[in-house]
Design an enzyme around this catalytic site. Structure first.
Site, mmCIF file in Angstrom:
data_model
loop_
_atom_site.group_PDB
_atom_site.id
_atom_site.type_symbol
_atom_site.label_atom_id
_atom_site.label_comp_id
_atom_site.label_asym_id
_atom_site.label_seq_id
_atom_site.Cartn_x
_atom_site.Cartn_y
_atom_site.Cartn_z
ATOM 1 C CG ASN A 108 -1.792 1.232 1.332
ATOM 2 O OD1 ASN A 108 -2.425 1.603 0.363
ATOM 3 N ND2 ASN A 108 -1.795 1.884 2.497
ATOM 4 C CG HIS A 110 -0.370 6.207 4.760
ATOM 5 N ND1 HIS A 110 -1.754 6.251 4.818
ATOM 6 C CD2 HIS A 110 0.087 7.084 5.670
ATOM 7 C CE1 HIS A 110 -2.099 7.135 5.743
ATOM 8 N NE2 HIS A 110 -1.022 7.655 6.269
ATOM 9 C CB ALA A 180 6.816 11.010 -1.780
#
Ligand code: GRF
Length: 208
Positions: A108, A110, A180
């Site tokens: 995942n 985040h 990012a």
């Protein structure tokens, strides 16, 4: 060849970053075999279509019994023959039966530096609103393996992003995505696809 299923819920910019990285060779030894969305309105489905990737939409509303949804999602992932499941802007809480079927094979992205600004209720713009409210000077994004909790699995990659004066949640979200998220997720997939990641005792290790 690593077969990857990507789960999406919204605009799909993280999916697009993955597709672009496969196309330009930044991700090797990988085939995106399925895009699964929990929203029929997700623009991510358009991106999958343009890339010729089979996609499917599955929503909890279709299943009165929540466990039926869980089983249906698991069946979809197993039928896609995915080796790795990538949550790319995915707002679905992954059922335990799926986590159990894909141990250390779900990642995942985040939009914060876990353990900051994560866990239940921390998703999308809310993450950046909280970061700005706390006055942090640095935030960023994290790629982690998905375990039974929310944003609690082994951390694989992180990248810091500066908070700038005058940032709004929207401006900060965009910077975190550009600087990012869109870098880390393709990087993580490429590392896994090329056998450079091990998870031992809850720690993700990148092999040189
Ligand atoms: C964004 O909030 C992003 O930070 C998070 O999911 C949301 C949408 O991403 N990872 P995407 O454009 O659907 O990939």
């Amino acid at each position: 060849m690593l077969k990857v299923a990507v789960m999406v819920s919204g605009g799909g910019t993280n999916l697009q970053a993955i597709l672009d990285a496969v196309a330009d060779g930044k991700i090797t030894n990988t085939k995106i075999v399925r895009v699964i969305s929990n929203s029929t309105k997700a623009y991510a489905l358009e991106r999958a279509k343009k890339a010729g990737i089979p996609s499917v939409c599955i929503t909890r509303k279709q299943y009165p019994d929540p466990e039926e949804f869980d089983r249906a999602l698991l069946a979809l992932l197993q039928e896609s023959d995915a080796d790795l499941v990538v949550l790319a802007g995915c707002l679905v809480v992954i059922p335990q039966c799926v986590v159990d079927a894909f141990p250390n094979r779900i990642i995942n992205i985040h939009p914060a530096l876990i353990p900051s600004f994560c866990g239940t209720g921390y998703y999308g713009l809310k993450v950046h609103e909280q970061a700005l409210a706390r006055g942090v000077k640095v935030t960023g994004a994290t790629v982690h393996f998905v375990d039974g909790g929310t944003d609690t699995g082994p951390i694989l990659l992180q990248k810091a992003v500066e908070v700038q004066p005058g940032d709004t949640p929207e401006i900060l979200q965009r910077r975190v995505m550009e600087q990012a998220e869109w870098i880390l997720l393709p990087q993580a997939i490429n590392l896994i696809a090329n056998g450079r990641v091990q998870v031992n005792d809850g720690r993700a290790i990148i092999l040189q």
